[in-house]
Design an enzyme around this catalytic site. Structure first.
Site, PDB file in Angstrom:
ATOM      1  N   ASP A  22      -1.016  -1.601  14.291  1.00  0.00           N
ATOM      2  CA  ASP A  22      -1.241  -0.883  13.036  1.00  0.00           C
ATOM      3  C   ASP A  22      -1.355   0.587  13.464  1.00  0.00           C
ATOM      4  O   ASP A  22      -2.385   1.007  13.998  1.00  0.00           O
ATOM      5  CB  ASP A  22      -2.519  -1.367  12.347  1.00  0.00           C
ATOM      6  CG  ASP A  22      -2.702  -0.690  10.991  1.00  0.00           C
ATOM      7  OD1 ASP A  22      -1.961   0.268  10.705  1.00  0.00           O
ATOM      8  OD2 ASP A  22      -3.587  -1.108  10.230  1.00  0.00           O
ATOM      9  N   LEU A  38      -1.690   3.451  12.047  1.00  0.00           N
ATOM     10  CA  LEU A  38      -2.766   4.278  11.473  1.00  0.00           C
ATOM     11  C   LEU A  38      -3.528   3.458  10.441  1.00  0.00           C
ATOM     12  O   LEU A  38      -3.068   3.259   9.315  1.00  0.00           O
ATOM     13  CB  LEU A  38      -2.198   5.547  10.838  1.00  0.00           C
ATOM     14  CG  LEU A  38      -3.121   6.752  10.929  1.00  0.00           C
ATOM     15  CD1 LEU A  38      -3.500   7.071  12.371  1.00  0.00           C
ATOM     16  CD2 LEU A  38      -2.490   7.963  10.308  1.00  0.00           C
ATOM     17  N   ASP A  39      -4.672   2.962  10.874  1.00  0.00           N
ATOM     18  CA  ASP A  39      -5.471   2.105  10.000  1.00  0.00           C
ATOM     19  C   ASP A  39      -6.526   2.929   9.263  1.00  0.00           C
ATOM     20  O   ASP A  39      -7.053   3.890   9.810  1.00  0.00           O
ATOM     21  CB  ASP A  39      -6.162   1.040  10.859  1.00  0.00           C
ATOM     22  CG  ASP A  39      -6.923   0.066   9.991  1.00  0.00           C
ATOM     23  OD1 ASP A  39      -6.276  -0.762   9.353  1.00  0.00           O
ATOM     24  OD2 ASP A  39      -8.163   0.166   9.941  1.00  0.00           O
ATOM     25  N   GLU A  97      -4.402  -6.375  13.128  1.00  0.00           N
ATOM     26  CA  GLU A  97      -5.736  -5.818  12.906  1.00  0.00           C
ATOM     27  C   GLU A  97      -6.792  -6.745  13.530  1.00  0.00           C
ATOM     28  O   GLU A  97      -7.553  -6.335  14.398  1.00  0.00           O
ATOM     29  CB  GLU A  97      -6.008  -5.628  11.403  1.00  0.00           C
ATOM     30  CG  GLU A  97      -5.164  -4.522  10.805  1.00  0.00           C
ATOM     31  CD  GLU A  97      -5.414  -4.293   9.318  1.00  0.00           C
ATOM     32  OE1 GLU A  97      -5.529  -3.127   8.920  1.00  0.00           O
ATOM     33  OE2 GLU A  97      -5.467  -5.267   8.547  1.00  0.00           O
ATOM     34  N   ASP A 142       0.848  -1.196   0.000  1.00  0.00           N
ATOM     35  CA  ASP A 142       0.000   0.000   0.000  1.00  0.00           C
ATOM     36  C   ASP A 142       0.878   1.238   0.000  1.00  0.00           C
ATOM     37  O   ASP A 142       1.951   1.245   0.609  1.00  0.00           O
ATOM     38  CB  ASP A 142      -0.876   0.066   1.267  1.00  0.00           C
ATOM     39  CG  ASP A 142      -1.718  -1.180   1.452  1.00  0.00           C
ATOM     40  OD1 ASP A 142      -2.133  -1.740   0.430  1.00  0.00           O
ATOM     41  OD2 ASP A 142      -1.926  -1.579   2.612  1.00  0.00           O
ATOM     42  N   ASP A 164       0.822   7.920   8.193  1.00  0.00           N
ATOM     43  CA  ASP A 164       1.157   6.531   8.556  1.00  0.00           C
ATOM     44  C   ASP A 164       2.539   6.489   9.169  1.00  0.00           C
ATOM     45  O   ASP A 164       2.776   5.890  10.218  1.00  0.00           O
ATOM     46  CB  ASP A 164       1.259   5.641   7.300  1.00  0.00           C
ATOM     47  CG  ASP A 164      -0.071   5.133   6.827  1.00  0.00           C
ATOM     48  OD1 ASP A 164      -0.968   4.982   7.664  1.00  0.00           O
ATOM     49  OD2 ASP A 164      -0.199   4.877   5.615  1.00  0.00           O
ATOM     50  N   GLU A 215       2.642  -2.731  10.940  1.00  0.00           N
ATOM     51  CA  GLU A 215       2.304  -2.784   9.517  1.00  0.00           C
ATOM     52  C   GLU A 215       3.380  -2.085   8.693  1.00  0.00           C
ATOM     53  O   GLU A 215       3.621  -2.442   7.546  1.00  0.00           O
ATOM     54  CB  GLU A 215       0.950  -2.123   9.246  1.00  0.00           C
ATOM     55  CG  GLU A 215       0.685  -2.040   7.743  1.00  0.00           C
ATOM     56  CD  GLU A 215      -0.739  -1.722   7.354  1.00  0.00           C
ATOM     57  OE1 GLU A 215      -1.346  -0.889   8.033  1.00  0.00           O
ATOM     58  OE2 GLU A 215      -1.205  -2.290   6.364  1.00  0.00           O
ATOM     59  N   GLU A 216       4.025  -1.105   9.292  1.00  0.00           N
ATOM     60  CA  GLU A 216       4.960  -0.279   8.528  1.00  0.00           C
ATOM     61  C   GLU A 216       6.373  -0.862   8.444  1.00  0.00           C
ATOM     62  O   GLU A 216       7.227  -0.280   7.797  1.00  0.00           O
ATOM     63  CB  GLU A 216       5.022   1.130   9.122  1.00  0.00           C
ATOM     64  CG  GLU A 216       3.666   1.835   9.232  1.00  0.00           C
ATOM     65  CD  GLU A 216       2.892   1.887   7.916  1.00  0.00           C
ATOM     66  OE1 GLU A 216       3.510   2.008   6.853  1.00  0.00           O
ATOM     67  OE2 GLU A 216       1.649   1.774   7.968  1.00  0.00           O
TER      68      GLU A 216
END
Ligand code: FDP
Length: 342
Positions: free
Chosen positions: A130, A132-133, A289, A82, A88, A111-112
């Site tokens: 996560d 910033l979802d 998540e 993404d 983020d 996630e990053e």
């Protein structure tokens, strides 16, 4: 004269709206409930405070988005391919920094970051986050969130982190929660003793208990799914969606997991992200998540499965960024969706 008027005419000032108690602050709540933690060492309490503090900083940035140059893409992609948004990256930095400072966290799964972030071998906890979802919603001023899971490491503190510390099932979570940056900002968390929600009071810079012992209604009338991909859903999912329509249920889908989940938890509903032609295992990530929301859901009386009879929290992760189909929300609705498989 004025003083005597106030005292004689306003005996109810103590009970009037302006004198209403603002409630229990998060810090005090954590402290009062410290004995509920499995490992009542104070470290988990500190860790929750660190998360809350970082979320206040992120909240400040989110609220300023549009005014300063923090909207839009970085020009890079994250682990899932993404587009990374500036916010983020910023949120990832804020949470990593806050959690590194405390010293309680041994490693961070985010996630990053492609691999886990090794923070402190003496730390006893593993965080999956996560930061910033729902980031595709940042630029259009729609609610976004942070999701986190807390695990206790399996190997002894002081040793380098092992696979068994990192790849733990959701059933091993010792705490989990989310922050919803919405029309107001909320922090919702569980340590396995029910779910409590706190609303941020920006002028005081504090979270206050606003939703004690949250409960998901047993059933509901909201279904949340991105129907744009419906052509490639498996038959049982299509059949369940048809069922929702026959029942005249309400379709609500923001495309921001925390916001969709939070609304359904309060009002009663089901959120579905099934397998699609593009994402054979669904899109959402098990470790940072689904597991946290599954824990919160179960703790508030709801249910979370992969739509194929498997409880989300019992899935053994084999990779940090593993995906899973996700069915979460009111118990009866998830059970009904599952029933279409048989
Ligand atoms: P996003 O890609 O914007 O970060 O976690 C990923 C997520 O958002 C969820 O928050 C959201 O529910 C979902 O993806 C939306 O995906 P679709 O656009 O495929 O519906």
């Amino acid at each position: 004269m004025l003083i005597s008027m106030i005292t004689s005419n306003s005996p109810s000032i103590e009970s009037s709206r302006i004198a209403h108690s603002i409630g229990t602050a998060l810090d005090r709540f954590i402290k009062n409930n410290q004995n509920q933690f499995l490992y009542a060492s104070g470290e988990l309490s500190q860790l929750l405070r660190d998360i809350a503090l970082a979320s206040k900083v992120v909240n400040r940035e989110v609220n300023k988005a549009g005014l300063i140059d923090i909207m839009g893409a970085m020009g890079s992609t994250n682990t899932g391919g993404d587009q990374q948004q500036k916010l983020d990256v910023l949120a990832n930095i804020r949470f990593t920094r806050a959690l590194a400072k405390g010293g309680e966290v041994a490693a961070l799964i985010s996630e990053e970051s492609e691999t886990f972030v090794d923070l402190n071998n003496d730390g006893k906890y593993i965080i999956a986050i996560d930061p910033l979802d729902g980031s595709s919603n940042i630029d259009v001023n729609v609610s976004i969130g942070t999701i986190f899971s807390v695990y206790r490491r399996k190997s002894p503190a002081g040793m380098p982190i092992q696979d068994e510390d990192i790849l733990q099932k959701g059933t091993e979570q010792v705490a989990a929660g989310y922050i919803l940056y919405g029309s107001s900002t909320m922090l919702v968390y569980t340590t396995g003793h029910g779910v409590n929600g706190f609303t941020y009071e920006p002028t005081l810079g504090e979270y206050f208990l606003s939703h004690p012992q949250m409960q998901t209604p047993e059933s509901g009338k909201i279904f949340s799914v991105n129907e744009g991909s419906a052509n490639s859903f498996e038959k049982p999912v299509k059949a369940y969606i048809d069922y929702c329509k026959e029942k005249n249920y309400t379709a609500r889908y923001i495309g921001s997991l925390v916001a969709d989940y939070h609304r359904n938890m309060l009002k009663g509903g089901i959120y579905i992200y099934p397998a699609t032609a593009k994402d054979k295992n669904g899109k959402l990530r098990l470790m940072y998540e689904c597991n946290a929301l599954a824990y919160i859901s179960e703790q508030s009386g709801g249910l979370a499965t992969d739509g194929k009879g498997n409880r989300i929290m019992e899935i053994q992760p084999t990779g940090l960024h593993q995906r899973t189909p996700f069915f979460v929300g009111s118990k009866e609705m998830v059970e009904k969706a599952e029933a279409f498989n048989s």
